[in-house]
Design an enzyme around this catalytic site. Sequence first.
Site, PDB file in Angstrom:
ATOM      1  N   HIS A  33     -37.221  25.522  17.106  1.00  0.00           N
ATOM      2  CA  HIS A  33     -35.769  25.401  16.953  1.00  0.00           C
ATOM      3  C   HIS A  33     -35.292  24.041  16.477  1.00  0.00           C
ATOM      4  O   HIS A  33     -34.230  23.941  15.871  1.00  0.00           O
ATOM      5  CB  HIS A  33     -35.070  25.703  18.284  1.00  0.00           C
ATOM      6  CG  HIS A  33     -35.124  27.143  18.649  1.00  0.00           C
ATOM      7  ND1 HIS A  33     -34.517  27.634  19.776  1.00  0.00           N
ATOM      8  CD2 HIS A  33     -35.707  28.221  18.054  1.00  0.00           C
ATOM      9  CE1 HIS A  33     -34.724  28.939  19.863  1.00  0.00           C
ATOM     10  NE2 HIS A  33     -35.460  29.313  18.838  1.00  0.00           N
ATOM     11  N   ARG A  65     -30.758  29.773  11.351  1.00  0.00           N
ATOM     12  CA  ARG A  65     -29.582  29.180  11.994  1.00  0.00           C
ATOM     13  C   ARG A  65     -29.860  27.796  12.561  1.00  0.00           C
ATOM     14  O   ARG A  65     -28.949  27.012  12.791  1.00  0.00           O
ATOM     15  CB  ARG A  65     -29.038  30.094  13.082  1.00  0.00           C
ATOM     16  CG  ARG A  65     -29.976  30.276  14.256  1.00  0.00           C
ATOM     17  CD  ARG A  65     -29.433  31.337  15.221  1.00  0.00           C
ATOM     18  NE  ARG A  65     -30.342  31.583  16.312  1.00  0.00           N
ATOM     19  CZ  ARG A  65     -30.228  31.049  17.515  1.00  0.00           C
ATOM     20  NH1 ARG A  65     -29.236  30.231  17.791  1.00  0.00           N
ATOM     21  NH2 ARG A  65     -31.100  31.336  18.451  1.00  0.00           N
TER      22      ARG A  65
END
Length: 66
Positions: free
Chosen positions: A21, A55
């Site tokens: 992430h 994202r």
Amino acid sequence: VRGARCARCTSEWDARFARLHNDANVLALGGRLIGPEVAKACLRVFLNTKFAGGRHASRVAKLGHS
């Protein structure tokens, strides 16, 4: 250091999501927090996990040196 994205990891989960992430490229392991086997497992996961992008890429780009 320009371009460094460091993550302090105390578990394989930390190492996986730091890469997945946050696209971390530096791994910090606390010698007083984890033992050698956990450190090796964290390193193995960190080196074998690729950044997910998507994202998460916009957040990493905001750091200005991705």
